[in-house]
Structure formats: structure tokens, C-alpha cells
Enzyme design. Sequence first.
Site, mmCIF file in Angstrom:
data_model
loop_
_atom_site.group_PDB
_atom_site.id
_atom_site.type_symbol
_atom_site.label_atom_id
_atom_site.label_comp_id
_atom_site.label_asym_id
_atom_site.label_seq_id
_atom_site.Cartn_x
_atom_site.Cartn_y
_atom_site.Cartn_z
ATOM 1 N N VAL A 54 43.786 44.249 34.405
ATOM 2 C CA VAL A 54 43.141 44.656 35.653
ATOM 3 C C VAL A 54 44.063 44.588 36.868
ATOM 4 C CG1 VAL A 54 40.806 44.113 34.883
ATOM 5 C CG2 VAL A 54 42.196 42.321 35.940
ATOM 6 N N TYR A 55 45.284 44.092 36.702
ATOM 7 C CA TYR A 55 46.182 44.031 37.854
ATOM 8 C C TYR A 55 46.576 45.448 38.270
ATOM 9 C CZ TYR A 55 46.839 38.999 36.957
ATOM 10 O OH TYR A 55 46.654 37.647 36.769
ATOM 11 N N GLY A 56 46.245 45.778 39.522
ATOM 12 C CA GLY A 56 46.547 47.121 40.007
ATOM 13 C C GLY A 56 45.820 48.195 39.216
ATOM 14 N N HIS A 57 44.653 47.851 38.654
ATOM 15 C CA HIS A 57 43.885 48.793 37.827
ATOM 16 C C HIS A 57 44.747 49.356 36.688
ATOM 17 C CE1 HIS A 57 40.757 48.597 40.869
ATOM 18 N NE2 HIS A 57 41.650 48.900 41.783
ATOM 19 N N GLY A 58 45.587 48.498 36.123
ATOM 20 C CA GLY A 58 46.444 48.913 35.012
ATOM 21 C C GLY A 58 47.865 49.232 35.412
#
Length: 337
Positions: A54-58
Site C-alpha cells: 500500500v505504500y504509494g498505492h503500489g
Amino acid sequence: MDHRYLGTTGVKVSELCLGAMTFGRENEASEEESYRMLDAFVEAGGNIIDTANVYGHGASEHIVGRWLARRNRDELVIATKVRFATGDGPNDVGLSRKHVLASVEASLARLQTDYVDVLQVHAWDPATSLESVLTTLDGLVKDGRVRYLGVSNVAGYQLQRALDLSRERGLEPFTVLQPQYNLLCRSTEWELLQVARDEVLAVIPWSPLRGGWLSGKYRRGLERPPEGSRVAVAEEKGWGERWSNLANEATWRVLDALFEVAEATGREPSQVAIRWLLQRPGVTAPIVGARGLAQLETNLGATGWSLTVEQMAELTAASDVPLPYPYDFLQGAMRDR
């Protein structure tokens, strides 16, 4: 950089772990700057990189994957996570077998690898049975997509129950614990670190600088956080490191001691804060993140030297907090022995 065993896995990791949460995130590390930080970390002897789906939406996994494609994969230890929402669908969140398996496949594709070294449960999921979670994770290890398992953001009783159930069912256990732990968050010691020591888990703490509070930007007398700082953003978003939550006498006392020790050692406050964590019992590799190369290089300066026994004691005493029940009662009972 020294290397330490990752619990009982037999794998050795660098004493600092590079956190990739800032990679590709708005107003933080661009892809090019992320590559520079990854290169510098490896050149300094680092070999463990922590990201999440989920970091940076992938975006973080994509950046790590494109960088990883140019490296010797087997020389690196890549850790990622699963639990939080990856879409708007009703099953795009949690630790159901459906979401876990779909998330791992997506992470492997973004990371451009056929396995991750450590898959961590990002947080507890009360909606999914623990046995279902553990059997799903066990299957991922058995089929080779995951080497080892870790867990983050859980209570001590939850961690112990998971470890006990793994033993009872003959399932792959958690071997890595990723808790928040720093000079401004000592409650991790009350149960989680004790479980980790008893079970010989690796401990890779997140937020060693408490969202910037221990970076040297903050000290007694400051009336508000710097414009654009993480603490200022945290106030808007309600994060734990927000100004209204930590601008108090307990924090100023810790920062007074931190600056005093930093001056005595000729080191940056951030380096002292990370060094204190490196020398705490049971800690394997604090996760250091940065918005850019200069900040990362400063944080890497926490290695290669040591705080004295007296300096460790000063920082520990300044950051101690009154124990709540039952920990205060139990501590008193131990003195009676």
C-alpha cells in the site's frame, strides 16, 4: 555496516533496514532519488529493504522492483506486507485467503521477483480467523513464494497466540516482529519485546525517529512544527506523531537529553536516537526511511560507533514513562522477590 541474524532463520541482515515508504509518494522521494538511496544503502553494506503493497498505492514496490531487476536478487532481503486496502471492493482489504493470495501475486509482479524474503502481516484482522490466516501464510512458504513470515502492529497476546497456534498446528511461525519503537514510544517493551526475546524473533522497529520528532528539528521552546514537515502534515491527517499529541513536557524532557548526548558525542540527534535503538536488547535492525539521499546518509551515520553505558542510561531514564496497571504492580512484585 554490521550484520545480525534475522531471528532463528539463519539469514543475516544489515543492522539498519532501508524503509521504502517514501518511494514514489507525493512530495517525497522521486523514482530517481529512490534509486540513489537504494544504491547508497547497498554500498554502505545494507541488504534488507522494507516496503508494503500500500505504500504509494503500489508505487514503492514498483520502484524497488525496477531497481531490483538490475541487481543480484539473492544478495538482498526484500520484505513487504499485506492487510490494508488495495482497492474499493469489499474483499480488497484484510487477511482473508482471497485478499492475501491476490495481494501477494500483485506484489511479486510489482517487485519483479518470484519470491519475497519476508511477508509481514501489516496489522491484526479481527474479521478473519487466526487459523485461516496462518494456514494461508504457511501455504505461501511451502510453495516458495515467501521465505519467512513477519507481523506488525499487534498486541502482545495476539503475537503469542499466533506463535502458539503455529506450534500446535505445525504451521510456519512468525519469525519477524515489526513494531513501533523509539525514545518516544517505549510501551513496546511492556510485552511485545518480551515475547520476541522469549521466542527469538527478529525485531525491526519502524519509526525510530518518531515521524521526525527525534531528527533534531524539534526542541524545547518551539511553538509549532516547521511548515511542510511530517509533523505538520500529521496534524492535518490525525496521525500519531501530530503536534497536538506530542508537544508536551515528556517529549521536551527526552529531547533535552537527546541534544545533550548528541553534543557530547559530536553526532546528530537523529544518529543518537537510532544508535540508542540499535543498542537496546533484542533489536535487530531499525527501519530508516528518508525523503532524500542527504537525509539517508545522515541516518546511516548511526552505525560504526557506540553510546557509552552512561549515555544509554541517560536517554533511557529521560524516556521512561510511568507504568500503567498491571505492569506497575508486576514490577513491584518482582522487587519483593
